[in-house]
Design a protein around this motif. Structure first.
Motif, PDB file in Angstrom:
ATOM      1  N   LEU A 126      -2.833  29.279  42.097  1.00 16.93           N
ATOM      2  CA  LEU A 126      -1.889  29.127  41.398  1.00 16.93           C
ATOM      3  C   LEU A 126      -0.260  28.206  41.602  1.00 16.93           C
ATOM      4  N   GLU A 185       2.230  27.748  40.375  1.00 17.57           N
ATOM      5  CA  GLU A 185       3.225  27.395  40.484  1.00 17.57           C
ATOM      6  C   GLU A 185       4.256  28.872  40.565  1.00 17.57           C
ATOM      7  N   LEU A 186       3.374  29.759  41.450  1.00 16.96           N
ATOM      8  CA  LEU A 186       3.775  30.988  42.335  1.00 16.96           C
ATOM      9  C   LEU A 186       4.225  30.986  43.980  1.00 16.96           C
ATOM     10  N   SER A 211      -0.784  32.769  50.090  1.00 19.63           N
ATOM     11  CA  SER A 211      -0.748  32.148  48.824  1.00 19.63           C
ATOM     12  C   SER A 211      -1.515  32.617  47.280  1.00 19.63           C
ATOM     13  N   TYR A 212      -1.369  32.368  45.751  1.00 16.10           N
ATOM     14  CA  TYR A 212      -1.911  33.202  44.993  1.00 16.10           C
ATOM     15  C   TYR A 212      -2.821  31.975  45.182  1.00 16.10           C
ATOM     16  N   LYS A 223      -3.018  38.645  40.008  1.00 15.55           N
ATOM     17  CA  LYS A 223      -3.186  37.350  40.863  1.00 15.55           C
ATOM     18  C   LYS A 223      -4.097  37.486  42.024  1.00 15.55           C
ATOM     19  N   LYS A 278       6.653  32.846  45.258  1.00 13.65           N
ATOM     20  CA  LYS A 278       6.750  34.656  46.182  1.00 13.65           C
ATOM     21  C   LYS A 278       6.883  34.402  47.180  1.00 13.65           C
TER      22      LYS A 278
END
Ligand code: ADP
Length: 535
Positions: free
Chosen positions: A392, A394-395, A388-389, A183, A398
Motif C-alpha cells: 500500500l 499510497e499510505l 510500511s503497510y 491494512k 503514516k
C-alpha cells in the motif's frame, strides 16, 4: 557470533527443555485436547516439511481461519519455519472483506477449522486459495477440501528445513479496521523474537515457565498480542480457549488449568468481572492471577473491581503496526508516594514504553512538554514497529519523514513519562476551538451506577462546530440527563458536558470488540440540528 534471531530456536528450546509442558485446547464440543511442547515441536517440523513438499516458496503466504488451539499454534511456527508467512484471517470480519484481504495478501494456501467451513463457503468463490486444508475436530465434515492431517502425512522423513534469516517475513496481520479499511502488516522473525523477549521481562508481563497462559485475545487478532510466542519462548503452559469465550467457560478453564496470566480486551474482562461479582466463591482461581488488558482502555472502576477479587489487571497499549505491544502500565518507584486514588488513576493510563520501544509525543511539529496536560500525537520507533503497510505505497504518510510511525492516538505525558490516551485523532471532539476528550467522558460516565457502556461522539453543531453527545447502554431505571450532568460536573467544565444523552440497547462494535464510533457518528450526524430520525 552471527546468530539469527528466528522462531526456530524458540520452538527447539521449548521442545527440548519443556517436553512435557502442556498445551491445552478447548475443542468446539467443549472437551479438552492436550499435547506437549515435544508434540508441538515434532508436528511443526512435519507441517513445515509438508508445506515445502507442497511447493511453498520463501515469503509466500499461508492463511489461517481458526480459533485459538494447538493446530493454530502449529501454523504459527510451521509456516515460518518452512520459510513462509503465516497470515491469520480475522473470522469476525464481513465475508466479502475476508476475500478482499486474502487476495490482497496473495494467500496461496488456507488452513481452516471444520467449524468455520460455513463461513468459508460465504467467500471462497471470491478468494484465490490454491489449496484448502481442513483441521477436523469431528464437528463438521466436508469432502470438498483436503484434510490437514493428510497434508502432514506428505512430509518427507527428516527433510531439511530452510536456513532462515532474522529479517525474513514470518507472520502477517491486517488491522481491525476501526478507522478505515484493514491494512496488512508484516512481522519479521527478528521482530517477533525481540517482542517476545521484551514481553517476558519482569517489568513487562513477567512471563516465565511457572506460568499457565490463556490468550483470550484471538490468534487472528494482532498475533494474540504475541503471547503464543512468548509462552513458547519461556516454556509456559498454554491454555487455548477455542470458540468458547463466554465468561463462565473462561473462568472454568482458568480454574481447571490454574491459569496465572490471561489476556483480553476490556469487554471480555467486564463480563468475567460481572460473573465473579455474582458468584465470588464459585471458582478457585490461581493465587496471583493477572489479566493483561488492552485494545481499548479499561475503565478505572474495572481495575478496582478486580482488585477486590485479588486479581490484578495489567494495562497495556499497542497496535497491529507495533506487533502489537508498545507500552505497559506498572507503578514504578519514580512515581513516589501516592494516595490510593492517584495509584488507580495511574494504573488506568497506558503507561511507559516497553524496552526498546521509543515514543515521542508531537504537536505542531514539536514535542509536547511532559506536564500531563498538553495533548499531542504519539509516534513510535522500535525493532518491532512496521516500516510500511503491505503493498500500500499510497499510505506512506503514516510514517514521518524521519522514520516514526504516526499512531493516530492523541495522548498526554506526565512528568514520569506515563502516556495517557486522550483519544484517537478521529474521535476527538472540537467544540468552539477547544478539544474535548471522548475517552475521558466515557470513563466518567460508566462510573455512574447502572450504566453499562458509553460512547461519546462528536456531533456537528451550527454554532460550536462539534458538540459531545453520549450514547449509553444502561439498566432501568435510566438516569435523567440532569443527574448525569450533575455527576459529571464534579470532574468536567460545563462546556465539556454532553449536549445530549441517548439511551440504546447496544453499541456497535468492530470485529475485535472496539466501539465503532464512525457508525454512531453517521447515525447521529443530524441530531443537534433537529433533523435526526430514529428510523
Ligand atoms: P484498529 O486500528 O483497526 O483498531 P488495532 O487493533 O491495531 O486496529 O488497534 C490499535 C488501536 O487500538 C490503537 O491505536 C489505539 O487507538 C487502540 N488501543 C489499543 N490499546 C489501547 C489501550 N490500552 N487504551 C486505549 N486504546 C487502545
Amino acid at each position: 557470533m552471527d546468530f539469527q534471531l528466528t522462531l526456530a530456536p524458540m520452538l527447539e528450546r521449548a521442545g527440548t527443555l519443556y517436553p512435557r509442558v502442556e498445551i491445552v485446547s478447548r475443542r468446539p464440543d467443549r472437551s479438552l485436547h492436550r499435547c506437549t511442547y515435544l508434540d508441538l515441536a515434532l508436528r511443526v517440523r512435519t507441517l513445515a516439511g509438508a508445506l515445502i513438499a507442497a511447493g511453498l516458496q520463501r515469503g509466500e503466504r499461508v492463511a489461517t481461519l481458526m480459533w485459538n488451539h494447538s493446530v493454530h499454534l502449529e501454523a504459527y511456527f510451521g509456516v515460518p519455519l518452512a520459510g513462509g508467512v503465516v497470515h491469520t484471517l480475522n473470522l469476525r470480519l464481513p465475508p466479502q472483506q475476508l476475500a478482499v484481504i486474502a487476495n490482497h495478501a496473495g494467500d496461496r494456501f488456507l488452513i481452516v477449522d471444520d467449524v468455520l467451513l460455513p463461513l468459508l463457503e460465504t467467500f471462497i468463490r471470491d478468494a484465490r486459495f490454491e489449496r484448502v486444508f481442513v483441521h477436523r475436530s469431528g464437528q463438521a465434515s466436508s469432502d470438498h477440501y483436503e484434510d490437514y492431517e493428510a497434508l502432514l502425512k506428505t512430509a518427507p522423513d527428516d527433510g531439511p528445513l530452510p536456513q532462515l534469516n532474522e529479517n525474513d517475513a514470518a507472520a502477517m496481520c491486517y488491522t481491525s479496521g476501526t478507522t478505515g479499511d484493514p491494512k496488512g502488516v508484516v512481522y519479521s522473525h527478528r521482530a517477533l523474537v525481540l517482542h517476545s523477549l521484551a514481553l517476558a521481562m519482569a517489568d513487562c508481563f513477567g512471563v516465565s515457565h511457572h506460568d499457565s497462559v490463556l490468550p483470550v485475545v484471538p490468534m487472528f487478532h494482532a498475533n494474540a498480542w504475541g503471547f503464543p510466542y512468548v509462552a513458547t519462548l519461556v516454556g509456559a503452559k498454554q491454555v487455548l480457549p477455542g470458540p468458547h469465550l463466554d465468561a463462565e467457560n473462561l473462568l472454568d478453564l482458568c480454574e481447571r488449568e490454574q491459569v496465572t496470566l490471561a489476556t483480553g480486551v476490556p469487554t471480555v474482562w467486564m463480563a468475567v468481572c460481572a460473573a465473579l461479582d455474582k458468584s465470588p466463591r464459585r471458582w478457585r482461581l490461581a493465587p496471583g492471577l493477572r489479566l493483561a488488558v488492552g485494545g481499548s482502555a479499561p475503565a478505572e472502576s474495572l481495575i478496582r473491581r478486580f482488585d477486590a477479587h485479588n486479581i490484578r489487571l495489567i494495562h497495556a497499549w499497542g497496535m497491529t503496526e507495533s506487533t502489537p505491544i508498545a507500552s505497559i502500565c506498572h507503578l514504578s518507584p519514580s512515581l513516589g508516594e501516592m494516595s490510593e486514588d492517584e495509584r488507580y488513576a495511574i494504573r488506568a493510563m497506558q503507561g511507559t514504553p516497553v524496552a526498546f520501544m521509543e515514543a515521542r509525543v508531537m504537536s505542531q511539529g514539536g514535542a509536547v512538554p511532559w506536564d500531563g496536560k498538553t495533548m499531542g500525537e504519539v509516534q513510535l520507533r522500535g525493532p518491532w514497529v512496521a516500516a510500511s503497510y503491505f503493498n500500500l505505497p499510497e499510505l506512506r504518510d503514516k510514517w514521518t519523514e524521519d522514520g516514526w510511525l504516526r499512531t493516530g492516538d492523541v495522548v498526554t505525558v506526565n512528568e514520569q513519562g506515563y502516556l495517557r490516551i486522550v483519544d484517537r485523532t478521529k474521535d476527538l471532539i472540537k467544540s468552539g476551538g477547544e478539544w474535548i476528550s471522548s475517552v475521558d467522558l466515557e470513563n466518567a460516565i460508566v462510573g455512574y451506577a447502572g450504566i453499562r457502556e458509553a460512547a461519546v461522539i462528536a456531533v456537528p453543531h451550527p454554532q460550536w462546530d462539534e458538540r459531545p453527545v453520549a450514547v449509553i447502554v444502561a439498566n432501568e431505571p435510566k438516569p435523567k440527563p440532569e443527574e448525569l450532568n450533575e455527576f459529571l460536573a464534579k470532574r468536567f467544565a460545563k462546556w465539556q458536558l454532553p449536549d445530549a444523552y441517548i439511551f440504546v440497547e447496544e453499541l456497535p462494535r468492530t470485529s475485535t470488540g472496539k466501539l465503532l464510533k464512525s457508525a454512531l457518528r453517521d447515525r447521529y450526524r443530524d441530531y443537534l440540528n433537529g433533523r435526526f430520525s430514529t428510523a
